[in-house]
Design an enzyme around this catalytic site. Structure first.
Site, short mmCIF file in Angstrom:
data_model
loop_
_atom_site.label_atom_id
_atom_site.label_comp_id
_atom_site.label_asym_id
_atom_site.label_seq_id
_atom_site.Cartn_x
_atom_site.Cartn_y
_atom_site.Cartn_z
N CYS A 17 -5.53 2.18 6.69
CA CYS A 17 -4.91 2.84 5.69
C CYS A 17 -5.42 2.96 4.43
O CYS A 17 -6.48 3.52 4.03
CB CYS A 17 -3.31 2.41 5.69
N HIS A 67 -1.27 0.63 11.39
CA HIS A 67 -0.87 -0.93 11.40
C HIS A 67 -0.41 -1.46 12.47
O HIS A 67 -0.45 -0.79 13.34
CB HIS A 67 0.18 -0.83 10.13
N1 GLN Z 1 -1.21 4.12 -0.87
C1 GLN Z 1 -1.72 4.79 0.27
C2 GLN Z 1 -0.96 6.02 0.56
O1 GLN Z 1 0.18 6.01 0.49
C3 GLN Z 1 -2.00 3.98 1.44
C4 GLN Z 1 -0.76 3.24 2.15
C5 GLN Z 1 -0.84 2.54 3.03
O2 GLN Z 1 -1.94 1.57 2.89
N2 GLN Z 1 0.07 2.08 3.88
O3 GLN Z 1 -1.61 6.93 1.33
#
Ligand code: GLN
Length: 251
Positions: A94, A192
């Site tokens: 992510c 995740h």
């Molecule tokens: N901040 C990033 C987004 O919203 C990554 C989010 C995350 O790592 N879950 O796309």
């Protein structure tokens, strides 16, 4: 590679909002189960990223943490590249995945430079993507269906020379039918879970790559049960979604 498998958990104080630390534990466990000595090296945001590790892990994070992580990563770009050239691997989830690219546009409109290890850009989506994901990797990768959970605003577009980790079966991934990136030594994904706990084959893929060995299979009965349950849940939701969309179009 030296005899101990060194797993670098990069900036767990910034990137690890959704249990991504578990990826390090899974790698260490699965290496040790094969008689490979493994050590998890935690690199917090005040420390420099060592060149001597075998697998580098980057997790997810909210936009503010991502901004803080980007600077250190940019400084470490050439060490990371040297390490990858020497046979190491990087697994990024992510926010960590987004930072491997050229740029990330945060929800507030600000643009963050990534480390350009992968030719890709991430733009801000109009909505947040949250839910279960199922990815079908390419046959050539030898990987099974991958299961995970996504929660992000970004949409990622890979450059023409890059290949995704797989096709999205359920959920959204990069936001255009595919998820992540896959190339020698570099895996990025929106999964995740932690991803490697849900997908032991992916953990073994990384260990086999850096140790240049064929790994004995492990008895994964509990994980297999969990995977079955998650995959069934996601496809059920997917089917419901498809039905709902069909009905919408009819109505
Ligand atoms: N901040 C990033 C987004 O919203 C990554 C989010 C995350 O790592 N879950 O796309």
């Amino acid at each position: 590679m030296e005899s101990t498998l060194r797993i670098a958990l990069i900036y767990p104080d910034l990137l690890g909002t959704y249990g991504d630390r578990g990826n390090a534990l899974v790698l260490a466990h699965r290496a040790r189960a094969r008689g490979i000595t493994a050590e998890v090296v935690e690199v917090d945001a005040r420390s420099s990223i060592p060149e001597s590790c075998d697998i580098y892990l980057l997790g997810g994070g909210e936009d503010a943490a991502q901004v803080a992580a980007a600077e250190g990563l940019r400084l470490a770009k050439s060490s990371i590249e040297r390490s990858l050239t020497a046979g190491s691997a990087i697994f990024a989830v992510c926010a960590g995945f987004q930072l491997l690219g050229n740029s990330y546009a945060a929800a507030d409109g600000s643009e963050l430079q990534g480390i350009s290890l992968v030719d890709m850009v991430t733009t801000a989506g109009s909505d947040r993507i949250i839910g279960e994901v199922v990815i079908e990797p390419s046959q050539a990768s030898g990987l099974p269906l991958l299961t995970g959970f996504e929660n992000h605003g970004g949409r990622t577009l890979l450059g023409p020379g890059e290949a995704p980790l797989g096709r999205v079966i359920a959920g959204r991934g990069n936001g255009n039918g595919v998820d992540g990136v896959l190339r020698d030594g570099v895996i990025g994904t929106y999964l995740h879970g932690p991803a490697l706990a849900r997908n032991p084959a992916l953990a073994d893929y990384l260990i086999a790559y850096v140790t240049k060995s064929v790994l004995e299979p492990l008895a994964d009965t509990l994980v297999d049960q969990y995977r079955k349950e998650r995959l069934a849940f996601a496809s059920l939701r997917g089917a419901k979604l498809k039905r709902a969309t069909r009905n919408l179009h009819r109505g």
